[in-house]
Design an enzyme around this catalytic site. Structure first.
Site, PDB file in Angstrom:
ATOM      1  N   GLY A  55       0.853  -1.189   0.000  1.00 55.23           N
ATOM      2  CA  GLY A  55       0.000   0.000   0.000  1.00 55.23           C
ATOM      3  C   GLY A  55       0.886   1.235   0.000  1.00 55.23           C
ATOM      4  N   ILE A 112      -0.702   7.976   3.214  1.00 58.53           N
ATOM      5  CA  ILE A 112       0.376   7.717   4.174  1.00 58.53           C
ATOM      6  C   ILE A 112       1.404   6.745   3.578  1.00 58.53           C
ATOM      7  CG2 ILE A 112       0.852   6.560   6.379  1.00 58.53           C
ATOM      8  CD1 ILE A 112      -1.863   7.814   7.375  1.00 58.53           C
ATOM      9  N   TYR A 162     -13.200  -1.494  12.404  1.00 60.22           N
ATOM     10  CA  TYR A 162     -11.896  -0.902  12.068  1.00 60.22           C
ATOM     11  C   TYR A 162     -10.986  -0.890  13.302  1.00 60.22           C
ATOM     12  CZ  TYR A 162      -8.505   2.721  10.715  1.00 60.22           C
ATOM     13  OH  TYR A 162      -7.357   3.421  10.454  1.00 60.22           O
TER      14      TYR A 162
HETATM   15  N1  LIG Z   1      -5.921   8.934   7.337  1.00 64.59           N
HETATM   16  C1  LIG Z   1      -6.125   8.726   8.624  1.00 64.59           C
HETATM   17  O1  LIG Z   1      -6.707   9.567   9.326  1.00 64.59           O
HETATM   18  C2  LIG Z   1      -5.607   7.476   9.274  1.00 64.59           C
HETATM   19  C3  LIG Z   1      -5.608   7.418  10.679  1.00 64.59           C
HETATM   20  C4  LIG Z   1      -5.139   6.286  11.303  1.00 64.59           C
HETATM   21  C5  LIG Z   1      -4.653   5.233  10.567  1.00 64.59           C
HETATM   22  N2  LIG Z   1      -4.656   5.316   9.213  1.00 64.59           N
HETATM   23  C6  LIG Z   1      -4.149   4.159   8.481  1.00 64.59           C
HETATM   24  O2  LIG Z   1      -3.195   4.558   7.524  1.00 64.59           O
HETATM   25  C7  LIG Z   1      -3.206   3.656   6.426  1.00 64.59           C
HETATM   26  C8  LIG Z   1      -3.265   4.431   5.121  1.00 64.59           C
HETATM   27  O3  LIG Z   1      -4.412   5.216   5.102  1.00 64.59           O
HETATM   28  P1  LIG Z   1      -4.534   6.574   4.275  1.00 64.59           P
HETATM   29  O4  LIG Z   1      -5.143   7.553   5.187  1.00 64.59           O
HETATM   30  O5  LIG Z   1      -3.261   6.904   3.599  1.00 64.59           O
HETATM   31  O6  LIG Z   1      -5.667   6.164   3.257  1.00 64.59           O
HETATM   32  P2  LIG Z   1      -5.738   6.090   1.657  1.00 64.59           P
HETATM   33  O7  LIG Z   1      -5.114   7.292   1.061  1.00 64.59           O
HETATM   34  O8  LIG Z   1      -7.158   5.767   1.396  1.00 64.59           O
HETATM   35  O9  LIG Z   1      -4.818   4.832   1.343  1.00 64.59           O
HETATM   36  C9  LIG Z   1      -5.270   3.542   1.614  1.00 64.59           C
HETATM   37  C10 LIG Z   1      -4.206   2.529   1.296  1.00 64.59           C
HETATM   38  O10 LIG Z   1      -4.768   1.232   1.375  1.00 64.59           O
HETATM   39  C11 LIG Z   1      -4.781   0.631   0.098  1.00 64.59           C
HETATM   40  N3  LIG Z   1      -6.090   0.024  -0.135  1.00 64.59           N
HETATM   41  C12 LIG Z   1      -7.292   0.599   0.036  1.00 64.59           C
HETATM   42  N4  LIG Z   1      -8.272  -0.276  -0.226  1.00 64.59           N
HETATM   43  C13 LIG Z   1      -7.661  -1.420  -0.583  1.00 64.59           C
HETATM   44  C14 LIG Z   1      -8.139  -2.697  -0.971  1.00 64.59           C
HETATM   45  N5  LIG Z   1      -9.424  -2.992  -1.019  1.00 64.59           N
HETATM   46  N6  LIG Z   1      -7.242  -3.645  -1.268  1.00 64.59           N
HETATM   47  C15 LIG Z   1      -5.937  -3.380  -1.203  1.00 64.59           C
HETATM   48  N7  LIG Z   1      -5.418  -2.185  -0.849  1.00 64.59           N
HETATM   49  C16 LIG Z   1      -6.275  -1.224  -0.543  1.00 64.59           C
HETATM   50  C17 LIG Z   1      -4.510   1.716  -0.897  1.00 64.59           C
HETATM   51  O11 LIG Z   1      -3.802   1.141  -1.963  1.00 64.59           O
HETATM   52  P3  LIG Z   1      -4.182   1.321  -3.514  1.00 64.59           P
HETATM   53  O12 LIG Z   1      -3.070   2.140  -4.094  1.00 64.59           O
HETATM   54  O13 LIG Z   1      -4.148  -0.084  -3.980  1.00 64.59           O
HETATM   55  O14 LIG Z   1      -5.505   1.976  -3.595  1.00 64.59           O
HETATM   56  C18 LIG Z   1      -3.647   2.666  -0.097  1.00 64.59           C
HETATM   57  O15 LIG Z   1      -2.311   2.210  -0.054  1.00 64.59           O
HETATM   58  C19 LIG Z   1      -4.365   2.698   6.650  1.00 64.59           C
HETATM   59  O16 LIG Z   1      -3.890   1.492   7.205  1.00 64.59           O
HETATM   60  C20 LIG Z   1      -5.204   3.439   7.671  1.00 64.59           C
HETATM   61  O17 LIG Z   1      -5.974   2.565   8.457  1.00 64.59           O
HETATM   62  C21 LIG Z   1      -5.115   6.407   8.540  1.00 64.59           C
END
Ligand SMILES: NC(=O)c1ccc[n+]([C@@H]2O[C@H](COP(=O)([O-])OP(=O)(O)OC[C@H]3O[C@@H](n4cnc5c(N)ncnc54)[C@H](OP(=O)(O)O)[C@@H]3O)[C@@H](O)[C@H]2O)c1
Length: 241
Positions: free
Chosen positions: A13, A18, A148
């Site tokens: 990912g 992030i 989650y």
């Molecule tokens: N943003 C926040 O506020 C926050 C807070 C706490 C923790 N997090 C954690 O940080 C991480 C990244 O989140 P983000 O905020 O950067 O979100 P994001 O921009 O939506 O990115 C999500 C990531 O997960 C992958 N992904 C999404 N759906 C998927 C699926 N069905 N199968 C395989 N890969 C999938 C995406 O890869 P693709 O390139 O393949 O789409 C991307 O790498 C997550 O683990 C999230 O739980 C985020």
């Protein structure tokens, strides 16, 4: 130096949000980074002292993940650093939760993370590091994010066990736990949700992906050589005060 010079890193990912910030930072610090994405074009770019190799992989498909790690193994021979970032957060309160919501969340956030760690550690030399992207949701009960939060609590738990199991090989396992961070995931929530969350953050703003990447780099590098089994919150104090 906090660098990853000469290291082979994998970011599951690692495109956008992030994970993209982590992959780019690892490369800028000298690593050859293999970043997975379901949607990015495959390719390779030089970034700072390192390289970023993007590979098209459906990360929630454990068979596809295994094939990807085999390819990394045959190309690079080892994985020094693994970051597992891919994750989803869907809103559903207990009365609305359906099996498909649970399965989607746990298949990616827990099952894929587990098998990525298994594949990577099979070719990780002594001194390796694993950084799991968790969430402060593992410790607070945000309404509508029960599944989650439970998935991220599983991530936190895995880090404790794997840190113990892999310590004899001097492989460290830690969690970076973001609070609300300004990415596509957060943009997908309502204005009301974002305003409510921001009011709960002592530093008065959401985090940036590059701030989470800085913490991930610390945990991936020798700068954190005596830290394992830990969770590093990057949350503006939200779950800390
Ligand atoms: N943003 C926040 O506020 C926050 C807070 C706490 C923790 N997090 C954690 O940080 C991480 C990244 O989140 P983000 O905020 O950067 O979100 P994001 O921009 O939506 O990115 C999500 C990531 O997960 C992958 N992904 C999404 N759906 C998927 C699926 N069905 N199968 C395989 N890969 C999938 C995406 O890869 P693709 O390139 O393949 O789409 C991307 O790498 C997550 O683990 C999230 O739980 C985020």
């Amino acid at each position: 130096m906090s660098g990853l010079s000469g290291k082979i890193a994998v970011v599951v990912g690692g495109h956008g949000g992030i994970g993209g910030a982590i992959a780019e930072r690892f490369a800028a610090e000298g690593a050859t980074v293999y970043a997975t994405s379901r949607r990015a074009d495959e390719g390779e770019v030089e970034l700072g002292a390192g390289r970023l190799r993007t590979r098209r992989v459906e990360a929630s498909d454990v068979t596809a993940l295994a094939a990807f790690f085999e390819r990394v193994g045959s190309e690079a021979g080892r994985v020094d650093v693994l970051a597992v970032n891919a994750g989803i957060a869907e809103y559903a309160t207990l009365d609305d939760i359906r099996e498909d919501h649970f399965d989607r969340t746990f298949d990616l956030n827990v099952r894929a993370l587990l098998f990525a760690a298994k594949a990577a550690t099979a070719m990780m030399p002594e001194g390796g590091a694993i950084v799991l992207v968790g969430s402060i949701a593992d410790a607070i009960g945000t309404k509508g994010y029960g599944v989650y939060g439970a998935s991220k609590a599983a991530v936190r738990s895995f880090a404790r066990t794997w840190a113990n199991e892999l310590a004899p090989r001097n492989i460290r396992v830690n969690v970076v736990a973001p609070g609300p961070t300004d990415t596509a995931m957060m943009a997908a929530t309502s204005d009301e949700m974002r305003e409510t969350l921001t009011k709960l953050i002592p530093l008065g703003r959401m985090g940036r992906a590059d701030e989470v990447a800085s913490a991930a780099l610390f945990l991936a590098s020798d700068q954190s050589s005596y830290i394992t089994g830990a969770e590093l919150p990057v949350d503006g104090g939200m779950a800390q005060v």
